[in-house]
Write a protein that holds these residues in place. Structure first.
Motif, PDB file in Angstrom:
ATOM      1  N   SER A 174       0.638  -0.959   0.121  1.00 56.40           N
ATOM      2  CA  SER A 174      -0.050  -0.004   0.114  1.00 56.40           C
ATOM      3  C   SER A 174       0.956   1.328  -0.134  1.00 56.40           C
ATOM      4  O   SER A 174       1.770   1.037   0.572  1.00 56.40           O
ATOM      5  N   LEU A 175       0.418   2.160  -0.727  1.00 55.02           N
ATOM      6  CA  LEU A 175       1.321   3.515  -0.804  1.00 55.02           C
ATOM      7  C   LEU A 175       0.721   4.505   0.112  1.00 55.02           C
ATOM      8  O   LEU A 175       1.276   5.601   0.172  1.00 55.02           O
ATOM      9  N   GLY A 176      -0.250   4.251   0.839  1.00 53.37           N
ATOM     10  CA  GLY A 176      -0.774   5.115   1.849  1.00 53.37           C
ATOM     11  C   GLY A 176      -0.429   4.710   3.392  1.00 53.37           C
ATOM     12  O   GLY A 176       0.233   3.649   3.472  1.00 53.37           O
ATOM     13  N   CYS A 177      -0.963   5.388   4.270  1.00 54.00           N
ATOM     14  CA  CYS A 177      -0.507   5.171   5.586  1.00 54.00           C
ATOM     15  C   CYS A 177      -1.828   4.831   6.509  1.00 54.00           C
ATOM     16  O   CYS A 177      -1.827   5.081   7.768  1.00 54.00           O
ATOM     17  N   GLY A 178      -3.196   4.535   5.857  1.00 55.19           N
ATOM     18  CA  GLY A 178      -4.372   4.452   6.466  1.00 55.19           C
ATOM     19  C   GLY A 178      -4.449   3.010   7.133  1.00 55.19           C
ATOM     20  O   GLY A 178      -3.829   2.219   6.937  1.00 55.19           O
ATOM     21  N   ASP A 179      -5.262   2.973   8.334  1.00 56.83           N
ATOM     22  CA  ASP A 179      -5.217   1.849   9.010  1.00 56.83           C
ATOM     23  C   ASP A 179      -6.355   1.024   8.320  1.00 56.83           C
ATOM     24  O   ASP A 179      -5.853  -0.498   8.343  1.00 56.83           O
ATOM     25  N   LEU A 180      -7.095   1.397   7.569  1.00 54.33           N
ATOM     26  CA  LEU A 180      -8.060   0.305   6.835  1.00 54.33           C
ATOM     27  C   LEU A 180      -9.212   1.157   5.766  1.00 54.33           C
ATOM     28  O   LEU A 180      -9.453   2.279   6.246  1.00 54.33           O
ATOM     29  N   VAL A 181      -9.009   0.520   4.683  1.00 57.09           N
ATOM     30  CA  VAL A 181     -10.043   0.820   3.633  1.00 57.09           C
ATOM     31  C   VAL A 181     -10.729  -0.377   3.218  1.00 57.09           C
ATOM     32  O   VAL A 181     -10.061  -1.318   3.103  1.00 57.09           O
ATOM     33  N   THR A 182     -12.165  -0.336   3.413  1.00 56.02           N
ATOM     34  CA  THR A 182     -12.847  -1.694   3.181  1.00 56.02           C
ATOM     35  C   THR A 182     -14.153  -1.314   2.053  1.00 56.02           C
ATOM     36  O   THR A 182     -14.926  -0.118   1.951  1.00 56.02           O
ATOM     37  N   VAL A 183     -14.185  -2.034   0.845  1.00 56.18           N
ATOM     38  CA  VAL A 183     -14.939  -1.688  -0.118  1.00 56.18           C
ATOM     39  C   VAL A 183     -16.042  -2.851  -0.550  1.00 56.18           C
ATOM     40  O   VAL A 183     -15.448  -4.097  -0.250  1.00 56.18           O
ATOM     41  N   LEU A 184     -17.402  -2.866  -0.678  1.00 59.19           N
ATOM     42  CA  LEU A 184     -18.165  -3.474  -0.841  1.00 59.19           C
ATOM     43  C   LEU A 184     -18.681  -3.530  -2.446  1.00 59.19           C
ATOM     44  O   LEU A 184     -18.734  -2.306  -3.083  1.00 59.19           O
ATOM     45  N   SER A 185     -18.483  -4.816  -3.121  1.00 61.37           N
ATOM     46  CA  SER A 185     -19.014  -4.871  -4.312  1.00 61.37           C
ATOM     47  C   SER A 185     -19.562  -5.997  -4.802  1.00 61.37           C
ATOM     48  O   SER A 185     -19.221  -7.043  -4.033  1.00 61.37           O
ATOM     49  N   LYS A 186     -20.092  -6.281  -5.904  1.00 58.18           N
ATOM     50  CA  LYS A 186     -20.296  -7.653  -6.439  1.00 58.18           C
ATOM     51  C   LYS A 186     -19.190  -8.365  -6.848  1.00 58.18           C
ATOM     52  O   LYS A 186     -19.229  -9.737  -7.056  1.00 58.18           O
ATOM     53  N   ASP A 187     -18.388  -7.693  -7.409  1.00 59.61           N
ATOM     54  CA  ASP A 187     -17.176  -8.182  -7.951  1.00 59.61           C
ATOM     55  C   ASP A 187     -15.971  -8.117  -7.130  1.00 59.61           C
ATOM     56  O   ASP A 187     -15.486  -6.907  -6.708  1.00 59.61           O
ATOM     57  N   ALA A 188     -15.520  -9.073  -6.570  1.00 62.26           N
ATOM     58  CA  ALA A 188     -14.407  -9.026  -5.780  1.00 62.26           C
ATOM     59  C   ALA A 188     -13.083  -8.627  -6.216  1.00 62.26           C
ATOM     60  O   ALA A 188     -12.269  -7.877  -5.550  1.00 62.26           O
ATOM     61  N   ALA A 189     -12.793  -8.828  -7.556  1.00 64.91           N
ATOM     62  CA  ALA A 189     -11.552  -8.309  -7.995  1.00 64.91           C
ATOM     63  C   ALA A 189     -11.454  -6.837  -7.970  1.00 64.91           C
ATOM     64  O   ALA A 189     -10.513  -6.326  -7.950  1.00 64.91           O
ATOM     65  N   PHE A 190     -12.748  -6.200  -8.346  1.00 57.06           N
ATOM     66  CA  PHE A 190     -12.889  -4.809  -8.351  1.00 57.06           C
ATOM     67  C   PHE A 190     -12.831  -4.124  -6.821  1.00 57.06           C
ATOM     68  O   PHE A 190     -12.096  -2.989  -6.749  1.00 57.06           O
ATOM     69  N   ALA A 191     -13.411  -5.030  -5.924  1.00 59.22           N
ATOM     70  CA  ALA A 191     -13.299  -4.534  -4.573  1.00 59.22           C
ATOM     71  C   ALA A 191     -11.944  -4.462  -4.127  1.00 59.22           C
ATOM     72  O   ALA A 191     -11.628  -3.563  -3.445  1.00 59.22           O
ATOM     73  N   ASP A 192     -11.255  -5.343  -4.429  1.00 56.44           N
ATOM     74  CA  ASP A 192      -9.922  -5.442  -4.111  1.00 56.44           C
ATOM     75  C   ASP A 192      -9.047  -4.477  -4.707  1.00 56.44           C
ATOM     76  O   ASP A 192      -8.248  -3.642  -3.897  1.00 56.44           O
ATOM     77  N   ALA A 193      -8.996  -4.263  -5.942  1.00 58.22           N
ATOM     78  CA  ALA A 193      -8.545  -3.032  -6.560  1.00 58.22           C
ATOM     79  C   ALA A 193      -8.577  -1.795  -6.006  1.00 58.22           C
ATOM     80  O   ALA A 193      -7.992  -0.852  -5.773  1.00 58.22           O
TER      81      ALA A 193
END
Length: 246
Positions: A174-193
């Protein structure tokens, strides 16, 4: 950015529902945790081996695929797992390997599901769920503090992916310093990216709003909801319900 080590102890808090069993699948660096109606570990191992082989072979033939931090084009004749990863990277402006864990989680879940009942596959914090009942996915922004909040998901939302990225924990880049970002999507490849791309924006608490703004721009591509935490700054946007856990 140096990451804090985090084990798989969070899996110990998962309790299979009635009629479900849990099992672990480990193939080289891939370490998956699965909930299913029966022990399908042998089938899961076969699927993971096949997917890993396709990815590794593609990387041998196209070295830039595994190294790039920016989108990489893939031929329509390439393996499906590689094409899913590349498409997700293009949508989110990151390299295809940013989508590898989520893509594998979804494709394993799809292979195991096949009308057998509920299947949940977790791959290094990226989760894909086929479920007929409500589920709560716990969030882990601080491994030492444990999970205190989770995302409640109603049965009509499935199948669904819940994928996360962190600038502080885990081994993923990760190029950032955040604790966590979580994404919801029907497509896991997209959610992960998308989780990777959004977490890259987090340098301090003031950047949380940047994450939400960018997340809304990704809605046409499939983003349904986002959670972001950096220090004391916490925010959520979209179709998600946060609940206390633990």
């Amino acid at each position: 950015m140096a990451h804090d080590a985090v084990g798989r102890t969070y899996r110990e808090t998962v309790r299979p529902a009635a009629g479900e069993v849990s099992f672990q699948v480990v193939v080289e660096e891939s370490d998956l945790f699965v909930l299913a109606p029966a022990d399908l570990s042998r089938e899961a191992v076969d699927v993971v081996r096949e997917l890993r082989g396709q990815i590794k072979n593609h990387m041998l033939l196209h070295p830039g695929f595994g190294e790039s931090l920016v989108p990489v084009s893939v031929s329509d004749s390439g393996p499906e797992v590689v094409r899913r990863m590349a498409r997700a990277g293009e949508l989110c402006g990151v390299g295809p390997m940013a989508a590898v864990a989520g893509t594998v989680a979804q494709m394993v879940a799809e292979a195991l599901h096949k009308g057998r009942g509920d299947v949940v596959v977790e791959n290094g914090g990226d989760v894909f769920l086929h479920s007929s009942r409500e589920r709560v996915v716990a969030l882990l922004p601080d491994p030492k503090g444990g999970s205190r909040v989770g995302i409640r998901i109603a049965p009509d939302r499935f199948p669904l992916a819940v994928c996360s990225s962190s600038g502080r924990i885990g081994h993923s880049l990760s190029l950032g310093c955040g604790d966590l970002v979580t994404v919801l999507s029907k497509d896991a490849a997209f959610a992960d990216a998308a989780a990777t791309a959004l977490c890259n924006l987090l340098r301090d608490g003031d950047d949380v709003q940047r994450v939400l703004d960018r997340a809304q721009e990704l809605v046409p591509a499939g983003l349904e909801g986002v959670f972001a935490q950096c220090g004391q700054s916490v925010a959520a946007w979209g179709d998600l319900e946060l609940v206390a856990v633990g």
